[in-house]
Design a protein around this motif. Structure first.
Motif, PDB file in Angstrom:
ATOM      1  N   ALA A 129     114.384 -19.210  49.404  1.00  0.00           N
ATOM      2  CA  ALA A 129     114.858 -18.562  50.629  1.00  0.00           C
ATOM      3  C   ALA A 129     113.924 -18.856  51.802  1.00  0.00           C
ATOM      4  N   LEU A 130     112.621 -18.830  51.524  1.00  0.00           N
ATOM      5  CA  LEU A 130     111.634 -19.070  52.577  1.00  0.00           C
ATOM      6  C   LEU A 130     111.754 -20.486  53.133  1.00  0.00           C
ATOM      7  N   ILE A 131     111.877 -21.467  52.220  1.00  0.00           N
ATOM      8  CA  ILE A 131     111.964 -22.868  52.638  1.00  0.00           C
ATOM      9  C   ILE A 131     113.174 -23.057  53.546  1.00  0.00           C
ATOM     10  N   SER A 132     114.292 -22.546  53.095  1.00  0.00           N
ATOM     11  CA  SER A 132     115.538 -22.670  53.824  1.00  0.00           C
ATOM     12  C   SER A 132     115.398 -22.115  55.238  1.00  0.00           C
ATOM     13  N   SER A 133     114.874 -20.889  55.315  1.00  0.00           N
ATOM     14  CA  SER A 133     114.775 -20.196  56.587  1.00  0.00           C
ATOM     15  C   SER A 133     113.789 -20.897  57.525  1.00  0.00           C
ATOM     16  N   MET A 134     112.602 -21.208  56.996  1.00  0.00           N
ATOM     17  CA  MET A 134     111.560 -21.746  57.871  1.00  0.00           C
ATOM     18  C   MET A 134     111.865 -23.170  58.318  1.00  0.00           C
ATOM     19  N   PHE A 135     112.473 -23.951  57.428  1.00  0.00           N
ATOM     20  CA  PHE A 135     112.815 -25.325  57.816  1.00  0.00           C
ATOM     21  C   PHE A 135     113.825 -25.302  58.958  1.00  0.00           C
ATOM     22  N   SER A 136     114.870 -24.495  58.787  1.00  0.00           N
ATOM     23  CA  SER A 136     115.892 -24.411  59.837  1.00  0.00           C
ATOM     24  C   SER A 136     115.272 -23.961  61.153  1.00  0.00           C
ATOM     25  N   TYR A 137     114.410 -22.952  61.070  1.00  0.00           N
ATOM     26  CA  TYR A 137     113.859 -22.369  62.290  1.00  0.00           C
ATOM     27  C   TYR A 137     112.914 -23.342  63.000  1.00  0.00           C
ATOM     28  N   VAL A 146     119.322 -25.276  54.173  1.00  0.00           N
ATOM     29  CA  VAL A 146     119.865 -24.931  52.859  1.00  0.00           C
ATOM     30  C   VAL A 146     119.773 -26.135  51.922  1.00  0.00           C
ATOM     31  N   PHE A 147     120.109 -27.302  52.463  1.00  0.00           N
ATOM     32  CA  PHE A 147     120.097 -28.517  51.647  1.00  0.00           C
ATOM     33  C   PHE A 147     118.673 -28.922  51.274  1.00  0.00           C
ATOM     34  N   VAL A 148     117.771 -28.869  52.266  1.00  0.00           N
ATOM     35  CA  VAL A 148     116.356 -29.188  52.002  1.00  0.00           C
ATOM     36  C   VAL A 148     115.810 -28.245  50.934  1.00  0.00           C
ATOM     37  N   SER A 149     116.158 -26.972  51.066  1.00  0.00           N
ATOM     38  CA  SER A 149     115.694 -25.978  50.112  1.00  0.00           C
ATOM     39  C   SER A 149     116.180 -26.302  48.700  1.00  0.00           C
ATOM     40  N   LEU A 150     117.429 -26.792  48.591  1.00  0.00           N
ATOM     41  CA  LEU A 150     117.956 -27.177  47.276  1.00  0.00           C
ATOM     42  C   LEU A 150     117.089 -28.271  46.662  1.00  0.00           C
ATOM     43  N   LEU A 151     116.779 -29.290  47.467  1.00  0.00           N
ATOM     44  CA  LEU A 151     115.977 -30.406  46.957  1.00  0.00           C
ATOM     45  C   LEU A 151     114.589 -29.934  46.527  1.00  0.00           C
ATOM     46  N   VAL A 152     113.937 -29.123  47.367  1.00  0.00           N
ATOM     47  CA  VAL A 152     112.574 -28.685  47.058  1.00  0.00           C
ATOM     48  C   VAL A 152     112.563 -27.772  45.831  1.00  0.00           C
ATOM     49  N   THR A 153     113.548 -26.868  45.764  1.00  0.00           N
ATOM     50  CA  THR A 153     113.596 -25.953  44.618  1.00  0.00           C
ATOM     51  C   THR A 153     113.831 -26.724  43.328  1.00  0.00           C
ATOM     52  N   LEU A 154     114.736 -27.720  43.383  1.00  0.00           N
ATOM     53  CA  LEU A 154     114.952 -28.559  42.201  1.00  0.00           C
ATOM     54  C   LEU A 154     113.666 -29.299  41.835  1.00  0.00           C
TER      55      LEU A 154
END
Lengths: 327, 350
Positions: B96-104, B114-122
């Motif tokens: 959640a943090l990655i998604s939010s901070m990257f977008s911001y 959201v997509f970046v967060s998917l890659l990093v979490t995987l």
């Protein structure tokens, strides 16, 4: 009668302590009259949902105040809490499902509570926010907010440190993610003329808190003031100071019995109290007033319960109240 | 669930054989014990808490169960494969943090985050699986390390980037509304509010069940959980299977993380610690063995549902929540004992 008999029996038994202990507590409890309903309004149900973790002294005092008011006002009082935002929101939802007559919530994580509080307001449940969230309370549709403005409380600490001629202070944050705590340290930083650093510790792990403060005090001998954000942590800071051989003065937010005695014997410099008992008591009482008479207190502004700076001489008067766990 | 045929077929001797085999199949299901438990818990709270049976309450209970169940399904698969993931709880927060901070920070469309967060979490999941298969250390240790590292990263990065311990609001950014529809919307069916997480939960449990029972990969999961060396000897790709299982947990953590972000807009960096045990408990109540090689995805869903019922049921029953953990512990022991007993009975009838 019963108390006298118990005292006679107790004195006749060898090896008993004549001071303190369970018996003294029982006597005090007997002396304090049972809170009986003083009104004849219907038995409404009020739910309080907080962001507290398990076994927290501060919230215990809030609950005591709330229960006292609930007893007087003929209220069925329900309390639930969780330190995870998602879980707290679910507990508020559960209270809405129960169709309670009034809701008391803390907004330590305001964004997470926004939707669910709106739901409560939409369902026609009067909401009062306590302790944290003074900025968001009105916007979310709550009747009023009861608590202390954390920034103002922080500034009070900064001013007091200036008065005491401190130069380098340390602010101990024990609950990562709590916006109110951040505001306290920020407020203190703002008002303090010297330098102030923040230190994050794990509040649920007391030995770790002590070790972290110790390490910091050993590493930086210039620190002459340590500010903890909760009463239980002041004690850990005092122990850390002794071990580290530091000269820092320990000051704290909030009160408890230990802090009161430590203030009296000058182990602690001062405490900033926000009167948790009042927060619980007033929240229930104001909800009752709203249901009974549509009264709202505060004129659209937060009702402040602090900060109250408490020093050695004040602490003496509060000692008996901190002992029974209402201050 | 297979039902026993009510009417005996008019055929001769075969018919009884068929029926016992069906019954035996049912008794042999790992989730049977937990189903009995779920029914018992449901009936219990229906009696002691009058507001528990309201339709709106059921919506709340289902939501609570779904937030656990989304994670419990892949965690159950992982446990059947004989491994643990202690980093699953904080990974949700990380995602959640990655998604939010990257977008911001990039002022990008929220979907990019959201997509970046998917890659990093995987990548976190792959790291867990890769470390496990390369170092041969127990997964308990590997994922404990990941858990601690992620906890620190969550806080450190958030503080570094946002200047506070929570992320900045992204509710006014492009793509937020559509992402919210996907991850955190709700609709009202006959006065009951149902959250979209319930759909995600059902989907993940269905996919996990299909994998377990209908695919080759499912057989591999049982095989590596039963005994990795034996599985390797008969040609099961152990390394690939285990990495795949960790990727599954990471994917679910991403779904849960996005739900957190889009329902609350702001993410607290310190959260998620301790939830990994909740997922494991849900899987175990649902019939997974700690030692691996046995369990089911449906069981994990039942376990999550029991969890949701108990957690919220105590509130509806107006009990003191101080006792919640006690009940949870007692329930865990009871459920595990019941599971073991059912399993023994099932094996005895074979």
């Amino acid at each position: 009668m019963g108390a006298v008999l118990a005292a006679v029996l107790g004195a006749s038994l060898m090896g008993c302590s004549s001071t303190g202990g369970k018996r003294a507590e029982d006597r005090a409890a007997q002396a304090a009259a049972e809170s009986r309903s003083a009104v004849n309004t219907p038995r409404w149900t009020f739910a309080m949902v907080t962001h507290s973790g398990d076994g927290d002294t501060f919230w215990d005092i809030v609950q005591k105040g709330a229960k006292m008011a609930a007893g007087k006002d003929n209220i069925n009082f329900l309390y639930s809490h969780n330190d995870e935002a998602q879980q707290q929101a679910q507990l508020i939802q559960a209270a809405i499902d129960k169709k309670v007559d009034g809701l008391i919530v803390t907004l330590a994580k305001p964004d997470a509570m926004k939707d669910v509080v709106a739901k409560a307001v939409k369902a026609g449940i009067p909401v009062i926010t306590v302790n944290s969230g003074s900025a968001e309370s009105k916007q979310f549709g709550a009747l009023t907010h009861i608590g202390q403005d954390e920034s103002i409380a922080g500034e009070a600490v900064g001013d007091e440190l200036n008065k005491r001629g401190r130069k380098k202070a340390l602010c101990i944050l024990h609950e990562q993610g709590n916006v109110g705590h951040e505001q306290r340290c920020a407020g203190a930083k703002k008002a303090f003329d010297g330098e102030m650093q923040s230190l994050y510790v794990e509040g649920t792990n007391m030995p770790d808190v002590q070790a972290s403060i110790e390490a910091k005090l050993q590493a930086d001998k210039d620190i002459d003031a340590v500010v903890t954000l909760g009463a239980p942590f002041a004690d850990a800071a005092v122990k850390a100071k002794r071990t580290a051989g530091s000269k820092a003065e320990i000051d704290t937010f909030d009160l408890n019995a230990k802090v009161a005695t430590a203030l009296q014997d000058k182990t602690l410099g001062f405490a900033v109290d926000q009167q948790p008992y009042l927060q619980g008591y007033e929240a229930v009482d104001l909800l009752w007033l709203y249901r009974y008479n549509r009264n709202v207190l505060g004129g659209g502004r937060p009702v402040l319960t602090g900060p109250q700076v408490i020093t050695a001489q004040d602490a003496a008067q509060l000692a008996e109240y901190t002992k029974r766990g209402t201050r | 669930m297979t039902a026993t045929p009510g009417q005996p077929a008019p055929a001769g001797a075969d018919e009884r054989l068929l029926r016992t085999s069906q019954l035996r199949k049912l008794l042999g299901r790992p989730e049977l014990g937990s189903l009995v438990g779920a029914v018992a818990v449901f009936i219990f709270f229906s009696i002691v808490a009058d507001s528990f049976l309201r339709a709106t309450s059921l919506g709340t209970v289902l939501y609570a169960a779904s937030t656990i169940g989304i994670m419990a399904a892949p965690v159950a698969l992982l446990m059947i494969g004989g491994e643990f993931d202690l980093s699953a709880g904080v990974m949700v927060t990380s995602s959640a943090l990655i998604s939010s901070m990257f977008s911001y920070q990039m002022t990008a469309n929220v979907w990019v985050g959201v997509f970046v967060s998917l890659l990093v979490t995987l990548a976190f999941g792959a790291f867990n699986g890769f470390m496990l298969t390369r170092t041969k250390l127990p997964s308990f240790i590997i994922t404990l390390g990941t858990f601690l590292m992620l906890t620190g990263l969550n806080l450190g990065f958030t503080k570094l980037i946002s200047g506070t311990v929570s992320t900045k609001a992204i509710g006014d950014m492009e793509g937020f509304a559509s992402a919210r529809k996907v991850f955190a919307s709700e609709w009202t069916v006959g006065g009951v509010e149902l959250k979209v997480t319930i759909l995600w939960w059902a989907l993940l449990v269905a996919v996990a069940t299909w994998i377990l029972l209908r695919t080759r990969f499912g057989n591999w999961i049982y095989a590596v959980g039963g005994g990795a060396d034996a599985a390797r000897a008969v040609g099961v790709p152990v390394i690939r299977t285990k990495i795949g299982l960790y990727l599954g947990v990471a994917f679910a953590a991403w779904v849960s993380g996005q739900h957190l972000l889009f329902s609350y807009d702001v993410v607290q960096s310190g959260e998620g610690v301790g939830n990994e045990l909740t997922y494991i408990i849900a899987a175990v109540i649902g019939g997974c063995l700690i030692t691996g090689g046995y369990g089911s995805a449906i069981g994990s869903a039942v376990g999550a549902f029991i969890f949701g019922m108990t957690g919220k049921g105590i509130v509806y029953a107006e009990w003191n929540p101080d006792w919640f953990k006690f009940f949870l512990g007692a329930m865990l022991l009871l459920a595990t004992l019941l599971n073991a007993w059912v399993r023994k009975r099932a094996e005895a009838t074979k």
